[in-house]
Design a protein around this motif. Sequence first.
Motif, PDB file in Angstrom:
ATOM      1  N   ALA A 137      34.225 -48.190  -3.428  1.00  0.00           N
ATOM      2  CA  ALA A 137      32.729 -47.482  -3.477  1.00  0.00           C
ATOM      3  C   ALA A 137      32.812 -46.717  -1.895  1.00  0.00           C
ATOM      4  N   ASN A 138      31.686 -46.033  -2.116  1.00  0.00           N
ATOM      5  CA  ASN A 138      31.341 -45.034  -1.047  1.00  0.00           C
ATOM      6  C   ASN A 138      30.232 -46.058  -0.442  1.00  0.00           C
ATOM      7  N   VAL A 139      30.355 -46.508   0.932  1.00  0.00           N
ATOM      8  CA  VAL A 139      29.349 -47.555   1.677  1.00  0.00           C
ATOM      9  C   VAL A 139      28.565 -46.869   2.854  1.00  0.00           C
ATOM     10  N   ILE A 140      27.300 -47.028   2.731  1.00  0.00           N
ATOM     11  CA  ILE A 140      26.426 -47.007   3.881  1.00  0.00           C
ATOM     12  C   ILE A 140      26.054 -48.003   4.169  1.00  0.00           C
ATOM     13  N   CYS A 141      26.501 -48.696   5.505  1.00  0.00           N
ATOM     14  CA  CYS A 141      26.408 -49.941   6.109  1.00  0.00           C
ATOM     15  C   CYS A 141      24.973 -49.851   7.190  1.00  0.00           C
ATOM     16  N   ALA A 142      24.027 -50.328   6.824  1.00  0.00           N
ATOM     17  CA  ALA A 142      22.778 -50.419   7.656  1.00  0.00           C
ATOM     18  C   ALA A 142      22.293 -51.517   8.274  1.00  0.00           C
ATOM     19  N   ASP A 143      22.065 -51.441   9.464  1.00  0.00           N
ATOM     20  CA  ASP A 143      21.743 -52.584  10.265  1.00  0.00           C
ATOM     21  C   ASP A 143      20.780 -52.013  11.559  1.00  0.00           C
ATOM     22  N   MET A 144      20.129 -52.955  12.134  1.00  0.00           N
ATOM     23  CA  MET A 144      19.452 -52.807  13.375  1.00  0.00           C
ATOM     24  C   MET A 144      20.494 -52.640  14.568  1.00  0.00           C
ATOM     25  N   LEU A 196      14.702 -50.767   9.679  1.00  0.00           N
ATOM     26  CA  LEU A 196      14.359 -50.637   8.405  1.00  0.00           C
ATOM     27  C   LEU A 196      12.701 -51.295   8.030  1.00  0.00           C
ATOM     28  N   ARG A 197      12.303 -51.671   9.023  1.00  0.00           N
ATOM     29  CA  ARG A 197      10.628 -52.035   8.766  1.00  0.00           C
ATOM     30  C   ARG A 197       9.801 -50.821   9.194  1.00  0.00           C
ATOM     31  N   GLU A 198      10.550 -49.924   9.504  1.00  0.00           N
ATOM     32  CA  GLU A 198       9.724 -48.380   9.863  1.00  0.00           C
ATOM     33  C   GLU A 198      10.206 -47.641   8.704  1.00  0.00           C
ATOM     34  N   SER A 225      12.443 -54.794   1.890  1.00  0.00           N
ATOM     35  CA  SER A 225      13.461 -54.362   0.566  1.00  0.00           C
ATOM     36  C   SER A 225      12.399 -53.935  -0.762  1.00  0.00           C
ATOM     37  N   LEU A 226      10.982 -53.812  -0.743  1.00  0.00           N
ATOM     38  CA  LEU A 226      10.245 -53.499  -1.455  1.00  0.00           C
ATOM     39  C   LEU A 226      10.202 -51.811  -1.235  1.00  0.00           C
ATOM     40  N   ARG A 227       9.858 -51.389   0.183  1.00  0.00           N
ATOM     41  CA  ARG A 227       9.793 -50.067   0.338  1.00  0.00           C
ATOM     42  C   ARG A 227      11.152 -49.292  -0.044  1.00  0.00           C
ATOM     43  N   LEU A 228      12.171 -49.888   0.504  1.00  0.00           N
ATOM     44  CA  LEU A 228      13.480 -49.370   0.575  1.00  0.00           C
ATOM     45  C   LEU A 228      13.830 -49.092  -0.993  1.00  0.00           C
TER      46      LEU A 228
END
Length: 275
Positions: free
Chosen positions: A32-39, A69-71, A123-126
């Motif tokens: 898979a192509n993966v975007i790894c997101a974190d603060m 990602l809360r923003e 999670s909801l917004r994303l």
Amino acid sequence: MSLSIQGKTAIVTGAANGVGLAIARHFAERGANVICADMDEAKLREEWGENPEPDTEGATNTRYFAGDLREKLTIANLLSATVDAFDRVDILVNASRQVMTSDPLDADDKTVQILLDQNLMTSLRLSQLIACRMIKQGEDLGEENQDTPLGAIINLSSIAGIRTQPGLMAFSIASAALDQMTRSLAVALAPSRIRVNAVSFGSVMSASLMAAIRENKETRQDVINGTPLARIAPASELAEAVQFLASDGSGFMTGHVMTVDGGRSLVDVVGDPTH
């Protein structure tokens, strides 16, 4: 039954450590192509290396994205970065979560709001934003492909959502809310051919469990004793379950909260270990 995620593009949040990192690695290893997101940008760079320049020959199938990602703006930027890198998004794994203990009788305790913001609302917004992108991608398929699945969203939850642990009241509330959000979004997005499921886990070697074991060496054995299968599962086993829910092999499953806990939730009582 196909469990392949080869060539699909996935966003995995919480991908700098623990369960999120294991899922992101698992997906990347399976094509898979993966975007790894974190603060935590430093940890992302440590785990994933530097992001390759656009259009570089031999570029890897992974990119990292650092931000809070809360923003709402950060969420929009994450989607833009994903589309810029891989043109589309097929899978979203909401694995970013926080575990906090608290006194349920403390009237000044802000923990419930903190965990609702981090574990539920992010999670909801994303999910809402990514679902809109998936729907747009479906519009470009043409009438002859109107039965083609458009995407899969998988939320990472906890058996705390169905257990009673006074010290984990805030985390339990957020987990139960996430489970219900999963069911509600599944119904709302079903006409758009987007599936939404969750994995509710316990007795898995997450970052929070590793921290608890470092703080108290007896925690490991306590968790094992409270788990019918008598072991703590590596995060890689949880990643297998997430892959199943992301693949066409679960194509008729939506709104399901899959429990992966070695039987832990079948026997827990008040006072048992929290992980």
